[in-house]
Design a protein around this motif. Structure first.
Motif, PDB file in Angstrom:
ATOM      1  N   PRO A  79      63.915 -93.833  56.143  1.00 32.75           N
ATOM      2  CA  PRO A  79      63.563 -92.598  55.435  1.00 32.75           C
ATOM      3  C   PRO A  79      64.731 -92.065  54.614  1.00 32.75           C
ATOM      4  CG  PRO A  79      63.965 -92.129  57.742  1.00 32.75           C
ATOM      5  CD  PRO A  79      64.065 -93.612  57.582  1.00 32.75           C
TER       6      PRO A  79
ATOM      7  N   GLN B 248      58.614 -99.686  53.155  1.00 31.24           N
ATOM      8  CA  GLN B 248      59.862 -98.946  53.345  1.00 31.24           C
ATOM      9  C   GLN B 248      59.949 -98.465  54.782  1.00 31.24           C
ATOM     10  OE1 GLN B 248      60.916 -96.082  50.373  1.00 31.24           O
ATOM     11  NE2 GLN B 248      61.804 -94.725  51.871  1.00 31.24           N
TER      12      GLN B 248
ATOM     13  N   LEU C 125      58.242 -92.995  46.056  1.00 32.54           N
ATOM     14  CA  LEU C 125      57.094 -92.367  46.720  1.00 32.54           C
ATOM     15  C   LEU C 125      57.136 -92.653  48.218  1.00 32.54           C
ATOM     16  CD1 LEU C 125      54.250 -93.331  44.227  1.00 32.54           C
ATOM     17  CD2 LEU C 125      55.363 -91.130  44.456  1.00 32.54           C
ATOM     18  N   ALA C 126      56.511 -91.788  48.983  1.00 34.70           N
ATOM     19  CA  ALA C 126      56.373 -92.024  50.418  1.00 34.70           C
ATOM     20  C   ALA C 126      55.510 -93.268  50.636  1.00 34.70           C
ATOM     21  CB  ALA C 126      55.737 -90.809  51.075  1.00 34.70           C
ATOM     22  N   PRO C 127      55.626 -93.914  51.803  1.00 34.96           N
ATOM     23  CA  PRO C 127      54.885 -95.163  52.014  1.00 34.96           C
ATOM     24  C   PRO C 127      53.386 -95.062  51.743  1.00 34.96           C
ATOM     25  CG  PRO C 127      56.482 -94.881  53.756  1.00 34.96           C
ATOM     26  CD  PRO C 127      56.512 -93.625  52.934  1.00 34.96           C
ATOM     27  N   TRP C 128      52.717 -94.060  52.298  1.00 35.24           N
ATOM     28  CA  TRP C 128      51.272 -93.971  52.100  1.00 35.24           C
ATOM     29  C   TRP C 128      50.916 -93.485  50.704  1.00 35.24           C
ATOM     30  CZ3 TRP C 128      48.556 -96.843  54.999  1.00 35.24           C
ATOM     31  CH2 TRP C 128      48.950 -97.109  56.302  1.00 35.24           C
TER      32      TRP C 128
ATOM     33  N   TYR D  49      65.109 -97.744  48.644  1.00 35.67           N
ATOM     34  CA  TYR D  49      64.327 -96.507  48.770  1.00 35.67           C
ATOM     35  C   TYR D  49      63.332 -96.428  47.626  1.00 35.67           C
ATOM     36  CZ  TYR D  49      67.921 -95.150  52.047  1.00 35.67           C
ATOM     37  OH  TYR D  49      68.760 -95.113  53.108  1.00 35.67           O
TER      38      TYR D  49
ATOM     39  N   THR E  72      56.188 -97.482  63.198  1.00 34.90           N
ATOM     40  CA  THR E  72      56.694 -97.987  61.919  1.00 34.90           C
ATOM     41  C   THR E  72      56.465 -99.486  61.810  1.00 34.90           C
ATOM     42  OG1 THR E  72      58.352 -96.239  61.869  1.00 34.90           O
ATOM     43  CG2 THR E  72      58.714 -98.113  60.423  1.00 34.90           C
TER      44      THR E  72
END
Length: 147
Positions: A100, A97, A118-121, A115, A23
């Protein structure tokens, strides 16, 4: 940088969320990639607009201003902030971020609470799509105007 900052925060009595080494690598490399892709987006915008000041203003408005209105300033309602952080290049900030969101935990998962929608990638992918689209448009316009 992150380990030194973590030690400094701990020495002053601040709590720091634990994170894995992967991370930390994603945070450092992702932030560098975020800045690099944003620079490519600015280059493409400059080619499209043929005006450096207009290109810088447009890219800053799409990325930084959208991010600041959604996260640190929290001026926008949660729905509007979620929408901005999904469809604008500011979605690329999701790469930063590190906490999780767990579906089994009842919490307020909004940009104001750290938060991203969207997810990081995935957020970084949105930024890359904006840059790729701008580069394609810049290439077409440059060939038409200067051919």
């Amino acid at each position: 940088m992150i380990p030194a900052g973590t030690r400094l925060l701990h020495s002053h009595g601040n709590y720091v969320f634990p994170m894995s080494a992967l991370t930390e690598v994603r945070l450092v490399a992702g932030t560098a990639a975020l800045l690099a892709i944003t620079a490519v987006l600015a280059l493409a915008a400059g080619t499209i607009l043929r005006n450096a000041a207009g290109a810088i203003t447009a890219v800053v408005a799409l990325t930084v201003v959208a991010y600041f209105f959604s996260v640190p300033l929290a001026v926008l309602p949660a729905g509007a902030a979620d929408w901005l952080l999904r469809v604008t290049p500011a979605a690329g900030f999701a790469i930063q971020q590190y906490v999780p969101a767990y579906p089994q935990v009842n919490n307020v998962y909004t940009p104001q609470h750290g938060y991203f929608p969207l997810a990081p990638w995935a957020g970084f992918g949105v930024l890359c799509l904006w840059a790729a689209a701008a580069l394609c448009l810049a290439t077409v316009l440059l060939r038409r105007r200067d051919a």
